[in-house]
Write an enzyme that holds these catalytic residues in place. Sequence first.
Site, PDB file in Angstrom:
ATOM      1  N   ASP A  15       0.873  -1.167   0.000  1.00 40.26           N
ATOM      2  CA  ASP A  15       0.000   0.000   0.000  1.00 40.26           C
ATOM      3  C   ASP A  15       0.917   1.226   0.000  1.00 40.26           C
ATOM      4  O   ASP A  15       2.117   1.116   0.265  1.00 40.26           O
ATOM      5  CB  ASP A  15      -0.879  -0.037   1.258  1.00 40.26           C
ATOM      6  CG  ASP A  15      -1.733   1.195   1.412  1.00 40.26           C
ATOM      7  OD1 ASP A  15      -2.362   1.621   0.430  1.00 40.26           O
ATOM      8  OD2 ASP A  15      -1.765   1.750   2.525  1.00 40.26           O
ATOM      9  N   ASP A 178      -1.598  -0.989   5.864  1.00 36.80           N
ATOM     10  CA  ASP A 178      -1.935  -0.516   7.205  1.00 36.80           C
ATOM     11  C   ASP A 178      -3.434  -0.526   7.482  1.00 36.80           C
ATOM     12  O   ASP A 178      -3.857  -0.157   8.578  1.00 36.80           O
ATOM     13  CB  ASP A 178      -1.417   0.917   7.403  1.00 36.80           C
ATOM     14  CG  ASP A 178      -2.222   1.933   6.597  1.00 36.80           C
ATOM     15  OD1 ASP A 178      -2.382   1.719   5.382  1.00 36.80           O
ATOM     16  OD2 ASP A 178      -2.696   2.917   7.187  1.00 36.80           O
TER      17      ASP A 178
END
Length: 239
Positions: A15, A178
Amino acid sequence: MTTPTIEHVQAVAFDLDGTLCDSVPDLAAAAEAMRGHLGLAPLPAKVVESYVGDGLAPLVHRVITDSRNNEAQAEIWEKGFVFFMKYYRDHLSDFTRPYPETAAGLALLKSLGIPLVVITNKNEILAAELLKQLGLADYFSLILGGDSLPEKKPSPLPLVHAAEVLGIDTANMMMVGDSKNDILAAKAAGCLSVGVNFGYGDMTALSQDKATKPDWIIGSLPEIYENLQPQKDKADEAV
């Protein structure tokens, strides 16, 4: 959480916001400028942070309405979105910085010959430009944004597509992120899910639910290399 048995990792997907870099300062600045443009009062950066993760279009809705689920009126949203995008494009990395050890962790993984990809819900052109400005773009073989494919995270499609492009099975790919979206996408695609404990998501809270519990939680990117390194050593010994 114990480290899972890591075998046959042939690619690692990351990400972007909240995993490779802390972009909230610039997103919050753009949000504040946009709200000012619309005649609205500023929002605290922590509030903006809580709205990040699903792409810029939803972020603008949330920032305008100061709500995670409400949508702004179409005319107001369009005016805000156009302003936000222009402002943000012009200030992508004024305050955005890679997290500590990001570059070191990426370089270590590249040294193992493992292809790295970015899978973000941020617009692809902005993600690519931000990575370039942060000096991280050259580490990645592929960058997929929220507008690159018909579906974005938490859909498994971006991970499945990346695996197809790289010619590997999703079971041999690791997804590092996350947020809930990252873990759900990884699980749906059959990838190893790795959560970082320094981003915007609450990894402790996510771990309480089986659906969003990552296979592994790390505190820095070099930890990935450290756990893959023994495989490389064993392979070298077998030659």
